[in-house]
Write an enzyme that holds these catalytic residues in place. Sequence first.
Site, short mmCIF file in Angstrom:
data_model
loop_
_atom_site.label_atom_id
_atom_site.label_comp_id
_atom_site.label_asym_id
_atom_site.label_seq_id
_atom_site.Cartn_x
_atom_site.Cartn_y
_atom_site.Cartn_z
N THR B 146 18.49 80.26 -26.21
CA THR B 146 19.34 79.71 -27.27
C THR B 146 20.34 80.80 -27.67
O THR B 146 21.37 80.94 -27.03
CB THR B 146 18.52 79.23 -28.48
OG1 THR B 146 17.66 80.27 -28.92
CG2 THR B 146 17.68 78.02 -28.11
N LYS B 168 11.71 82.74 -24.50
CA LYS B 168 12.99 82.68 -25.19
C LYS B 168 12.70 82.97 -26.65
O LYS B 168 11.63 82.67 -27.18
CB LYS B 168 13.69 81.33 -25.04
CG LYS B 168 13.05 80.15 -25.68
CD LYS B 168 13.21 79.92 -27.16
CE LYS B 168 14.59 80.20 -27.69
NZ LYS B 168 14.60 79.89 -29.18
N THR B 179 10.14 82.16 -33.21
CA THR B 179 10.80 81.01 -32.62
C THR B 179 10.90 81.32 -31.20
O THR B 179 11.85 81.91 -30.74
CB THR B 179 12.21 80.79 -33.05
OG1 THR B 179 12.16 80.33 -34.35
CG2 THR B 179 12.85 79.69 -32.25
N GLU B 259 18.53 88.74 -32.88
CA GLU B 259 19.88 88.38 -33.31
C GLU B 259 20.55 89.47 -34.14
O GLU B 259 20.09 89.81 -35.22
CB GLU B 259 19.83 87.09 -34.15
CG GLU B 259 19.63 85.85 -33.31
CD GLU B 259 19.34 84.63 -34.16
OE1 GLU B 259 19.21 84.77 -35.38
OE2 GLU B 259 19.23 83.53 -33.58
N ASN B 378 23.35 84.01 -38.34
CA ASN B 378 22.50 83.03 -39.00
C ASN B 378 23.20 82.26 -40.10
O ASN B 378 22.63 81.33 -40.67
CB ASN B 378 21.24 83.71 -39.52
CG ASN B 378 20.31 84.05 -38.37
OD1 ASN B 378 19.84 83.16 -37.68
ND2 ASN B 378 20.11 85.33 -38.11
N THR B 383 26.73 75.34 -36.97
CA THR B 383 28.09 74.83 -36.97
C THR B 383 28.79 75.16 -35.66
O THR B 383 28.20 75.76 -34.77
CB THR B 383 28.90 75.43 -38.12
OG1 THR B 383 28.81 76.84 -38.02
CG2 THR B 383 28.34 74.96 -39.44
#
EC number: 2.3.1.35
Lengths: 383, 383
Positions: B146, B168, B179, B259, B378, B383
């Site tokens: 992702t 992942k 996650t 991230e 994040n 969007t």
Amino acid sequence: MSITVPQGFRASGVVAGLKASGRPDVAVVVNDGPRHDAAAVFTSNRVVAAPVTWTRQVLTDGRVDAVVLNSGGANACTGPQGFADTHVSAEHLAAALGVSASDVAVCSTGLIGELLPMDRLTAGIDAGVAALAGDGGEAAATAIMTTDTVSKQAVAAGDGWLVGGMAKGAGMLAPALATMLVVATTDAVADPATLDAALRDATAQTFDRVDSDGCMSTNDTVLLLASGASGVTPTVGELTDAVTAVCADLARQLVADAEGARHDIAVEVRSAASLADALEVARAVARNNLFKCAVFGGDPNWGRVLAAVGTTAAAFEPDQLDVSINGVQVCRAGGVGQDRSLVDLSDREVHVVVDLHAGAETATVWTNDLTHDYVHENSAYST
Amino acid sequence: MSITVPQGFRASGVVAGLKASGRPDVAVVVNDGPRHDAAAVFTSNRVVAAPVTWTRQVLTDGRVDAVVLNSGGANACTGPQGFADTHVSAEHLAAALGVSASDVAVCSTGLIGELLPMDRLTAGIDAGVAALAGDGGEAAATAIMTTDTVSKQAVAAGDGWLVGGMAKGAGMLAPALATMLVVATTDAVADPATLDAALRDATAQTFDRVDSDGCMSTNDTVLLLASGASGVTPTVGELTDAVTAVCADLARQLVADAEGARHDIAVEVRSAASLADALEVARAVARNNLFKCAVFGGDPNWGRVLAAVGTTAAAFEPDQLDVSINGVQVCRAGGVGQDRSLVDLSDREVHVVVDLHAGAETATVWTNDLTHDYVHENSAYST
């Protein structure tokens, strides 16, 4: 204003040179009586700063004659020397005022792990005593600011008596107090036990429900001093109401000035089986970095709310959860509700409602969004 | 590579059009046997996605013939329709392979609260079946990404048998899984109970000790499939060691790709009275936003470490705490230690050691710093 509005109090705020910025950094508050009753609530962190250890001891007999507060250094994790420095501060103010050091509370805020420059601090205390004034509340409130952008003050009125308060705090706002120093004053007549009951009720419903970033400080102190100068003895309920009003006002100001925040988020949990459940769920959402980032980005990402709720032990069924954001029911019965694009997150204030459908209790915890500016302020704080 | 390195497995990764980016988003993994033993560990979140509910059911008899995984949508909080969609996915793959849907596991990852475009997904499954290959591990690992910037794969060797794995995950990494979707494969002979024991031991020491941002997902799934194709039956200890090696390798890759992170932070707690204490303290530090911001800013702000430690219930005396950051003992006996300016935080890897002086247990939790890029990624994810 604020802490000097009730009768029987003087205060001051001066520049002692503890802050590199040259801004005011020492405040003195004096209770001229006739009574000197007091109560306090402290951080629940097990690592506490020297002034917390000292002031806890001062409060054991329920009497406080004066308070010295400094910004520009927390005096936390400073070992025996740090505690000796706090002791010196109290002795120094006590001598200047002709009171006992054991009745002088000390509060410090700033960077952890640095000793205070005691020559500057004691000179600052002398200057603070010289500047004491019946309208010195504003100056005191200004001198305790750290990363605060505005001073925080509030007043509430009883029937013939008043409560005033000042607060500092802009980050590390978490339950069981925040990085927060609060001094509240009243000219009501109230013994220490009554003050303690009122203050504990008030903080449990106000400061303990602010959770800006989930972090808890080593220095948090909330003091309530009563001079009895009004001659009026309110009921404990009346006193609690007024102290709660002042604390609620200050708590809301803390949220509104949280470091780098763009949004103030009220997380309201409804229909919980217990108040503890409501608070646990509200806190879990309030501490969820992903949701807080989403609010910053104007993204009503309700999935992150549900993921946070799911980490709790509260009573609920996942397929009965409802979530509304600013009045739009984006999640209904654990699934997709109204179109998330209907949610307007342009205002500073955001209202999230989580309905657990598990009981009749409700609680609201206030938090902030997680922003670039939060990261910036907190990545450079000690430098 | 990775999951197709052990004998008896085929895999594929294809573009189904679930991701707006047009990148691969459907992976298929098939266990060709001769055995089809399996075990799994799932998120401990109480709000779970439809594929987790489905796959838990599939695992009850310890048999898995195939797995379909999709990125581009989590199928979480999607109600009865979401569960029906998961069921359809399993049926579709089962029919194509000539196996029972009750032996087909399903994993999904992506945004919560959106239904999957089932026409695209079923077409993608068909394409995935057509693309199945004995060297398809790399393609499968790529299709489950992702916000990952690289695919994560690992291999470990036993004596005549192999373990491979793919993962992942780049955010929401938290205890009780992240996650994160993981499929591990082995050609060892092992019954479901042995696989389960090995997998639980392995995840407890690896994925459960990664806590990038304290958030917990609704979709986390770790699957371990055994084909028995090597004909070798390892001991449970041998199997646990190899599975742990693969999981540890993957976990470290997850931290390295978190991230927006600039630093990988190992929080090691020493001399704890119990393993639970060590983990509680390590997690409290790993989740402290203020400390994570400080690391991002290159600031060895050890006061924030102590403030985090102080929020725990672990056994320790505040005046005995030691903290080292990258080898510099910045805090000694709860007070100021070596000069904090000696700490070099320029490398990506940061090693924090908290010594509780309370016992003999040790644990390490990995986390990341809190950065502008974390907030950016994040705040704009949906969007």
